[in-house]
Design a protein around this motif. Structure first.
Motif, PDB file in Angstrom:
ATOM      1  N   VAL A   2     109.521  11.086  10.656  1.00  0.00           N
ATOM      2  CA  VAL A   2     109.253  12.475  10.310  1.00  0.00           C
ATOM      3  C   VAL A   2     110.570  13.241  10.386  1.00  0.00           C
ATOM      4  CG1 VAL A   2     106.877  12.490  11.108  1.00  0.00           C
ATOM      5  CG2 VAL A   2     108.686  13.072  12.693  1.00  0.00           C
TER       6      VAL A   2
ATOM      7  N   SER B 120     104.732  12.175  14.790  1.00  0.00           N
ATOM      8  CA  SER B 120     104.286  12.190  13.390  1.00  0.00           C
ATOM      9  C   SER B 120     103.986  13.630  13.005  1.00  0.00           C
ATOM     10  CB  SER B 120     103.020  11.354  13.240  1.00  0.00           C
ATOM     11  OG  SER B 120     101.968  11.935  13.997  1.00  0.00           O
ATOM     12  N   ASN B 121     103.923  13.871  11.695  1.00  0.00           N
ATOM     13  CA  ASN B 121     103.543  15.214  11.248  1.00  0.00           C
ATOM     14  C   ASN B 121     102.123  15.538  11.688  1.00  0.00           C
ATOM     15  OD1 ASN B 121     105.888  16.060  10.045  1.00  0.00           O
ATOM     16  ND2 ASN B 121     105.357  15.260   8.019  1.00  0.00           N
ATOM     17  N   ARG B 313     103.057  10.259   2.381  1.00  0.00           N
ATOM     18  CA  ARG B 313     104.399   9.659   2.466  1.00  0.00           C
ATOM     19  C   ARG B 313     105.108   9.751   1.122  1.00  0.00           C
ATOM     20  NH1 ARG B 313     105.908   7.299   6.975  1.00  0.00           N
ATOM     21  NH2 ARG B 313     104.268   6.836   8.485  1.00  0.00           N
ATOM     22  N   CYS B 314     106.403  10.023   1.188  1.00  0.00           N
ATOM     23  CA  CYS B 314     107.194  10.062  -0.041  1.00  0.00           C
ATOM     24  C   CYS B 314     107.152   8.662  -0.678  1.00  0.00           C
ATOM     25  CB  CYS B 314     108.636  10.457   0.278  1.00  0.00           C
ATOM     26  SG  CYS B 314     109.734  10.276  -1.148  1.00  0.00           S
ATOM     27  N   GLY B 318     109.481   6.778   1.695  1.00  0.00           N
ATOM     28  CA  GLY B 318     108.536   6.461   2.762  1.00  0.00           C
ATOM     29  C   GLY B 318     108.451   7.481   3.885  1.00  0.00           C
ATOM     30  N   GLU B 319     109.227   8.569   3.814  1.00  0.00           N
ATOM     31  CA  GLU B 319     109.172   9.573   4.868  1.00  0.00           C
ATOM     32  C   GLU B 319     107.889  10.394   4.765  1.00  0.00           C
ATOM     33  OE1 GLU B 319     112.009   8.731   7.130  1.00  0.00           O
ATOM     34  OE2 GLU B 319     111.915  10.898   7.279  1.00  0.00           O
ATOM     35  N   GLU B 320     107.433  10.913   5.915  1.00  0.00           N
ATOM     36  CA  GLU B 320     106.255  11.789   5.910  1.00  0.00           C
ATOM     37  C   GLU B 320     106.650  13.153   5.369  1.00  0.00           C
ATOM     38  OE1 GLU B 320     103.981  12.493   9.370  1.00  0.00           O
ATOM     39  OE2 GLU B 320     103.293  10.436   9.545  1.00  0.00           O
ATOM     40  N   CYS B 331     111.233  16.057  -1.568  1.00  0.00           N
ATOM     41  CA  CYS B 331     111.268  15.310  -0.303  1.00  0.00           C
ATOM     42  C   CYS B 331     112.522  15.744   0.457  1.00  0.00           C
ATOM     43  CB  CYS B 331     111.298  13.810  -0.559  1.00  0.00           C
ATOM     44  SG  CYS B 331     111.633  12.845   0.940  1.00  0.00           S
ATOM     45  N   ASP B 361      96.692   8.034   0.165  1.00  0.00           N
ATOM     46  CA  ASP B 361      96.550   8.117   1.630  1.00  0.00           C
ATOM     47  C   ASP B 361      96.343   9.538   2.175  1.00  0.00           C
ATOM     48  OD1 ASP B 361      96.746   5.388   1.772  1.00  0.00           O
ATOM     49  OD2 ASP B 361      98.896   5.380   2.244  1.00  0.00           O
TER      50      ASP B 361
END
Lengths: 246, 440
Positions: A2, B120-121, B313-314, B318-320, B331, B361
């Motif tokens: 994140v 995590s977000n 996720r991007c 893959g980033e949140e 992003c 997702d």
């Protein structure tokens, strides 16, 4: 992964020690001072770890033949850095308090002293320790210092030991509620610690407590600490076992 | 008489109900008192908050109010609420016992200082929702907090659970605790001295806390508030008399300082437009100077659940990220632009729009399935993607009724997946439905 959060910028809360290391402090009194500073630094580190508003930075000046910055000659240091490099102080010579006040005045400046901080500062803590009569013209030095705007808003506290001149310490703080005196070396260590920790906490954390007196000057930070020393004080006459003194 | 300003190890303290606790350690110290670790004879441990009574205008009244709060009980599990007072002796200090902090929680200060990062977000948004929820339950019980600030919270970085401590200044609506709060978190009208703290000023403090949680900086500290020394005069100016939001749309004179608040623009732009708009409303000149049109707790709640269902996720790195429903999102990490194929549009709640992007997702919660649900933790549906199509999998306990634009209807049982087609409508039962809107 994140997005990583940034560190919030903090204002600087300078905690400045002016310590009398004249010959008369030699032996047990200076031992007490050394132990006290060693004990205060971890408390300042812990305050910094949990304070998102202000960050304590430390300077230490000794005065005997002359005034000398042990910490802070070029910039104020974090209590962590001071703790890592701390060496016991030695005592010798006279009590050049006037020189100490002038040297402090030189540093209490944004343009040519150590008060420069991009995010700004809050009122500094000025901690004075002495055990005797000044041997120079303290008055001339103090008069210069008293014109300094940082001095005016500062939390000014003093600890006197033995033959210290109470009136002069009182003149320095401008408030009798922030001058504490002791003749006992064990008590000296606890008094230094109590005064330094309480004043640093009040200065760095601010306070959510509303003043009892709505007419009180909110920028009289020395009076705020005088109230704290009164309201938060332990029994300073007791000979506390360090293990129990939490 | 012993001096009870400070307690010492092994000291016994009598509680109001006659039981005794023994002091075993010191846990912390603040401006109002000291917190000790104590133990009952049964070995059960508690924290004891011990007050510096010299600061209390009317210690007896303060004691009685704490007793009443204890009798009324905690508004929710999030509060480390006083459990039992110590015995009252006129003129002597007192305190109360409460539960000890459980493991796994970190002070909000540590997050602000970037010593701890959320995992995590979802955990981060949960933390915000838990804070909002806790204060809603406090206000619903007729209390206000009065001293809401960064020192009152601890957050579990893994799941976003929140604990609220320092509940001694909580008072029933209309009463004053005598505490004004911490300037950085106080509503401008309180800083100016126009008003005493109440529920409405709590709402302002809540918005400050949320802003600091998501953006990492203070909403009113920008390039024009950077004074060499913070005295009461400047404090009043920054937070009370002349406050200006660092992301004010009209007036950019207090924008983030380019080095001091270097990461503020990136943090801000990482938030979807509906969150930014809510902050702009919370810190509008109308709110700052007249105390009007502030988002309420329920507004924040709906905005934050919407934020939670925007987490994806991007697809490139893959980033949140938080994905806008109907507009491209950049992003923050790989700087590429991502756009959802469309979104689910629900009925608005408390005049807040409710949408969720149709993107691989993305998750819907029980909140989305039932118009009266406030459950933002139980996943009830997830968006699936296959080449050329999207589906919504029913992970809820209810069957869904799907209506196509040409009027056909299907039933989707729990465990089944509905292909998402332009303009089709899904009735989730329990008064909640959504329509598929395709982005251009």
């Amino acid at each position: 992964m994140v997005m990583k959060r940034p560190e919030i910028p903090r204002k600087m809360c300078p905690v400045i020690f002016l310590l009398d290391t004249s010959g008369s402090m030699d032996g047990a009194p200076l031992g007490a001072v050394n132990r006290a500073i060693e004990n205060v630094l971890p408390e300042l580190i812990s305050m910094n770890n949990d304070n998102p508003d202000n960050e304590i930075k430390v300077a230490v000046m000794t005065f005997d033949y002359d005034a000398k910055w042990i910490v802070g000659e070029t910039e104020l240091l974090s209590p962590d850095d001071v703790s890592k490099s701390w060496r016991d102080l030695k005592a010798t010579g006279y009590t050049s308090m006037g020189a100490a006040f002038r040297a402090l005045n030189d540093k209490l400046s944004v343009s040519h002293g150590f008060m420069q901080r991009a995010s700004g500062s809050v009122a500094p803590v000025l901690f004075l320790l002495s055990d005797g009569e000044p041997t120079d013209d303290y008055k001339a030095g103090l008069q210069i210092l008293q014109q300094n705007n940082w001095y005016k808003i500062a939390v000014r506290v003093a600890v006197g030991y033995g033959e210290a001149n109470y009136d002069i310490l009182r003149e320095f703080t401008g408030n009798e509620g922030t001058v504490l005196h002791t003749n006992d070396t064990d008590e000296l260590k606890n008094t230094i610690r109590f005064v330094a920790v309480t004043s640093s906490r009040v200065a760095s954390q601010g306070s959510s407590v509303s003043p009892d007196d709505p007419n009180a000057n909110p920028d009289d930070n020395t009076q705020t600490v005088a109230n704290a020393l009164q309201n938060q004080g332990g029994n300073l006459n007791a000979k506390l076992d360090p293990e129990d003194d939490f | 008489m012993a001096n009870f300003f400070r307690l010492t190890k092994n000291q016994h303290v009598e509680l109001a109900d006659g039981r005794t606790v023994t002091v075993t350690d010191k846990l912390g110290e603040g401006g109002q008192g000291i917190v000790y670790r104590v133990r009952f004879d049964t070995c059960e441990e508690r924290a004891l908050k011990w007050f510096f009574i010299g600061y209390l205008k009317d210690p007896q009244k303060f004691y009685s109010r704490l007793q009443k709060n204890i009798d009324d009980g905690a508004p929710s599990d999030a509060f480390l609420w006083p459990e039992q007072l110590t015995k009252y002796v006129a003129g002597e200090p007192f305190g109360y016992v409460m539960k000890l902090y459980p493991q796994g929680y970190e002070s909000f200060a540590k997050f602000l200082l970037a010593k701890v990062q959320p995992q995590s977000n979802a955990a981060w948004v949960n933390a915000a929702l838990n804070i909002v929820d806790a204060f809603k339950s406090l206000h619903n019980k007729g209390y206000n907090y009065q001293d809401l600030n960064d020192g009152n919270f601890s957050i579990n970085p893994t799941n976003g659970k929140v604990l609220i401590c320092d509940n001694d200044n909580v008072v029933p609506y209309g009463e004053e605790s005598g505490i004004l709060g911490k300037a950085r978190y106080m509503a401008p009208e309180v800083v100016r001295g126009d008003k005493k703290p109440d529920t409405h000023t709590d709402e302002f403090s809540l918005a400050v806390v949320l802003f600091m949680l998501f953006v990492g900086y203070h909403p009113l500290e920008g390039k024009r508030t950077n004074f060499p020394v913070l005295t009461t005069k400047y404090e009043k100016r920054i937070y009370g008399e002349n406050p200006l939001f660092i992301f004010d749309e009209q007036d950019k004179s207090n924008a983030p300082h380019e080095t001091l608040h270097k990461y503020a623009p990136a943090m801000w732009n990482n938030l979807p437009s509906f969150v930014r708009k809510t902050f702009q409303r919370a810190f509008s000149q109308e709110s700052l100077l007249e105390g009007r049109n502030r988002p309420l707790g329920q507004d924040w709640f709906n905005v934050l659940v919407r934020l939670k269902s925007s987490i994806v996720r991007c697809p490139f790195c893959g980033e949140e990220i938080f994905l806008e429903s109907d507009a491209p999102t950049t992003c923050y990490n790989c700087k590429r632009s991502i756009k959802a194929a469309g979104y689910l549009k629900f009925k608005s709640r408390a005049s807040q729009e409710v949408t969720a992007p149709i993107f691989r997702d993305a998750v819907l919660y029980d909140y989305h399935m039932d118009s009266s649900s406030k459950d933002f933790l139980t996943a009830a549906a997830v968006v699936l993607e296959k080449p050329g199509k999207f589906g919504l999998k029913n992970n809820s306990r209810s069957k869904w009724i799907v209506t196509t634009p040409d009027g056909r209807t299907f039933t989707r049982q729990p465990g089944e997946t509905q292909v998402l087609v332009a303009d089709c409508k899904i009735d989730f039962g329990n008064g909640s439905s959504a329509q598929v809107i395709v982005n251009n």
